[in-house]
Design a protein around this motif. Sequence first.
Motif, PDB file in Angstrom:
ATOM      1  N   VAL A  36       0.281  -0.970  -0.132  1.00 24.17           N
ATOM      2  CA  VAL A  36       0.157  -0.071  -0.559  1.00 24.17           C
ATOM      3  C   VAL A  36       0.824   1.036   0.280  1.00 24.17           C
ATOM      4  CG1 VAL A  36      -1.783   1.332   1.188  1.00 24.17           C
ATOM      5  CG2 VAL A  36      -2.114  -1.536   0.909  1.00 24.17           C
ATOM      6  N   MET A  37       1.841   1.474   1.135  1.00 20.51           N
ATOM      7  CA  MET A  37       2.589   2.403   1.811  1.00 20.51           C
ATOM      8  C   MET A  37       3.669   2.795  -0.260  1.00 20.51           C
ATOM      9  SD  MET A  37       3.395   2.447   4.855  1.00 20.51           S
ATOM     10  CE  MET A  37       5.085   0.804   5.213  1.00 20.51           C
ATOM     11  N   LYS A  38       4.403   1.481  -0.870  1.00 25.01           N
ATOM     12  CA  LYS A  38       5.137   1.695  -2.017  1.00 25.01           C
ATOM     13  C   LYS A  38       4.857   2.944  -3.496  1.00 25.01           C
ATOM     14  CE  LYS A  38       9.117  -0.106  -3.932  1.00 25.01           C
ATOM     15  NZ  LYS A  38       9.523   0.564  -4.432  1.00 25.01           N
ATOM     16  N   SER A  76      -2.230  11.811   5.818  1.00 27.57           N
ATOM     17  CA  SER A  76      -2.053  11.283   6.455  1.00 27.57           C
ATOM     18  C   SER A  76      -2.660  10.291   5.149  1.00 27.57           C
ATOM     19  CB  SER A  76      -2.557  10.325   8.221  1.00 27.57           C
ATOM     20  OG  SER A  76      -4.044  11.626   7.505  1.00 27.57           O
ATOM     21  N   PHE A  77      -3.423   9.544   5.182  1.00 27.95           N
ATOM     22  CA  PHE A  77      -4.202   8.461   3.894  1.00 27.95           C
ATOM     23  C   PHE A  77      -4.245   7.530   5.043  1.00 27.95           C
ATOM     24  CE2 PHE A  77       0.435   7.457   2.451  1.00 27.95           C
ATOM     25  CZ  PHE A  77      -0.218   5.454   2.135  1.00 27.95           C
ATOM     26  N   SER A  78      -5.394   6.650   4.257  1.00 28.87           N
ATOM     27  CA  SER A  78      -6.152   5.272   4.812  1.00 28.87           C
ATOM     28  C   SER A  78      -6.583   4.536   2.988  1.00 28.87           C
ATOM     29  CB  SER A  78      -7.175   5.538   4.821  1.00 28.87           C
ATOM     30  OG  SER A  78      -8.247   4.219   5.469  1.00 28.87           O
ATOM     31  N   ASN A  79      -6.581   3.061   3.541  1.00 30.97           N
ATOM     32  CA  ASN A  79      -6.969   2.830   2.246  1.00 30.97           C
ATOM     33  C   ASN A  79      -8.105   1.739   2.299  1.00 30.97           C
ATOM     34  OD1 ASN A  79      -6.716   0.593   3.896  1.00 30.97           O
ATOM     35  ND2 ASN A  79      -5.123  -0.880   2.652  1.00 30.97           N
ATOM     36  N   GLY A  80      -8.562   2.174   3.426  1.00 25.05           N
ATOM     37  CA  GLY A  80      -9.854   1.981   3.759  1.00 25.05           C
ATOM     38  C   GLY A  80     -10.141   1.060   4.797  1.00 25.05           C
ATOM     39  N   ARG A  81      -8.872   0.892   4.936  1.00 23.27           N
ATOM     40  CA  ARG A  81      -8.735  -0.413   6.133  1.00 23.27           C
ATOM     41  C   ARG A  81      -8.411  -0.163   7.262  1.00 23.27           C
ATOM     42  NH1 ARG A  81      -6.859  -5.147   2.630  1.00 23.27           N
ATOM     43  NH2 ARG A  81      -5.280  -4.809   3.723  1.00 23.27           N
ATOM     44  N   LYS A  82      -6.503   0.300   7.006  1.00 26.59           N
ATOM     45  CA  LYS A  82      -5.983   0.632   7.374  1.00 26.59           C
ATOM     46  C   LYS A  82      -5.351   2.574   7.311  1.00 26.59           C
ATOM     47  CE  LYS A  82      -3.447  -3.209   8.261  1.00 26.59           C
ATOM     48  NZ  LYS A  82      -2.298  -3.492   8.729  1.00 26.59           N
ATOM     49  N   TYR A  83      -4.849   2.783   8.288  1.00 31.41           N
ATOM     50  CA  TYR A  83      -4.145   4.242   8.754  1.00 31.41           C
ATOM     51  C   TYR A  83      -2.977   4.281   8.666  1.00 31.41           C
ATOM     52  CZ  TYR A  83      -3.342   8.853  11.285  1.00 31.41           C
ATOM     53  OH  TYR A  83      -2.741   9.908  11.502  1.00 31.41           O
ATOM     54  N   TYR A  84      -2.414   5.341   7.776  1.00 30.11           N
ATOM     55  CA  TYR A  84      -0.678   5.918   7.223  1.00 30.11           C
ATOM     56  C   TYR A  84      -0.490   6.662   7.709  1.00 30.11           C
ATOM     57  CZ  TYR A  84      -1.557   1.095   5.138  1.00 30.11           C
ATOM     58  OH  TYR A  84      -1.739   0.000   4.706  1.00 30.11           O
ATOM     59  N   PHE A 100       4.516   5.500   6.990  1.00 28.96           N
ATOM     60  CA  PHE A 100       4.872   4.596   7.847  1.00 28.96           C
ATOM     61  C   PHE A 100       3.542   4.482   8.320  1.00 28.96           C
ATOM     62  CE2 PHE A 100       5.008   4.460  12.552  1.00 28.96           C
ATOM     63  CZ  PHE A 100       6.162   3.576  12.525  1.00 28.96           C
ATOM     64  N   SER A 101       3.196   3.321   8.727  1.00 33.58           N
ATOM     65  CA  SER A 101       2.006   1.986   9.132  1.00 33.58           C
ATOM     66  C   SER A 101       2.325   2.082  10.811  1.00 33.58           C
ATOM     67  CB  SER A 101       2.463   1.080   9.046  1.00 33.58           C
ATOM     68  OG  SER A 101       0.726   0.323   9.313  1.00 33.58           O
ATOM     69  N   ILE A 108       9.289   3.074   5.338  1.00 38.43           N
ATOM     70  CA  ILE A 108       9.535   3.270   4.358  1.00 38.43           C
ATOM     71  C   ILE A 108      10.358   4.901   3.779  1.00 38.43           C
ATOM     72  CG2 ILE A 108       9.573   3.656   1.342  1.00 38.43           C
ATOM     73  CD1 ILE A 108       6.961   1.397   0.938  1.00 38.43           C
ATOM     74  N   THR A 109      12.093   4.508   3.741  1.00 36.98           N
ATOM     75  CA  THR A 109      11.607   6.384   3.542  1.00 36.98           C
ATOM     76  C   THR A 109      12.653   6.424   2.418  1.00 36.98           C
ATOM     77  OG1 THR A 109      12.403   6.479   6.268  1.00 36.98           O
ATOM     78  CG2 THR A 109      13.593   7.838   5.144  1.00 36.98           C
ATOM     79  N   TYR A 110      12.183   6.988   1.676  1.00 38.31           N
ATOM     80  CA  TYR A 110      12.929   7.739   0.290  1.00 38.31           C
ATOM     81  C   TYR A 110      13.997   9.614   0.994  1.00 38.31           C
ATOM     82  CZ  TYR A 110       9.147   5.159  -1.527  1.00 38.31           C
ATOM     83  OH  TYR A 110       8.644   4.772  -2.429  1.00 38.31           O
TER      84      TYR A 110
END
Length: 144
Positions: A36-38, A76-84, A100-101, A108-110
Amino acid sequence: MMKVLGWIIMIPVVLFILLIVARIAFCGPDQSDVRVMKPMGDAIDKYLTTKGKPSSLDSIPNLPYKLKCSSEYKCSFSNGRKYYKIWIDDNPYSLSLKVFSPSSETGITYIYESSNSNYKLKNYRNNPHIYSSKRTGICNPMKQ
């Protein structure tokens, strides 16, 4: 007598191997969160490396998920199930984009170095750093 001695030697070896397998299975980055995060991180990475630092994260077009921002660079953002969580850390010599979750403690760090004062950024790592920050239970480094 040899059977008993064999069991005495075998039990700690098996337990040690099980501990290693458990640490690999439960202490590493959560791959479902990475999936989800990538794409979100990669989309912002592409913007940063082609257009430079935006005025705010929510001004970046065509992101995979809708951002809710508390400031210009903390969202922040959500995929409907989890918050990031997603944010940019900036200093005079480098910039980092972090996703980050909190639920799985996967991130993930860039990391970028600024090539000039207008923040045209160059990603100096081919791949982002994917990590887990779990430090409880069998993931505690002091329990090794």
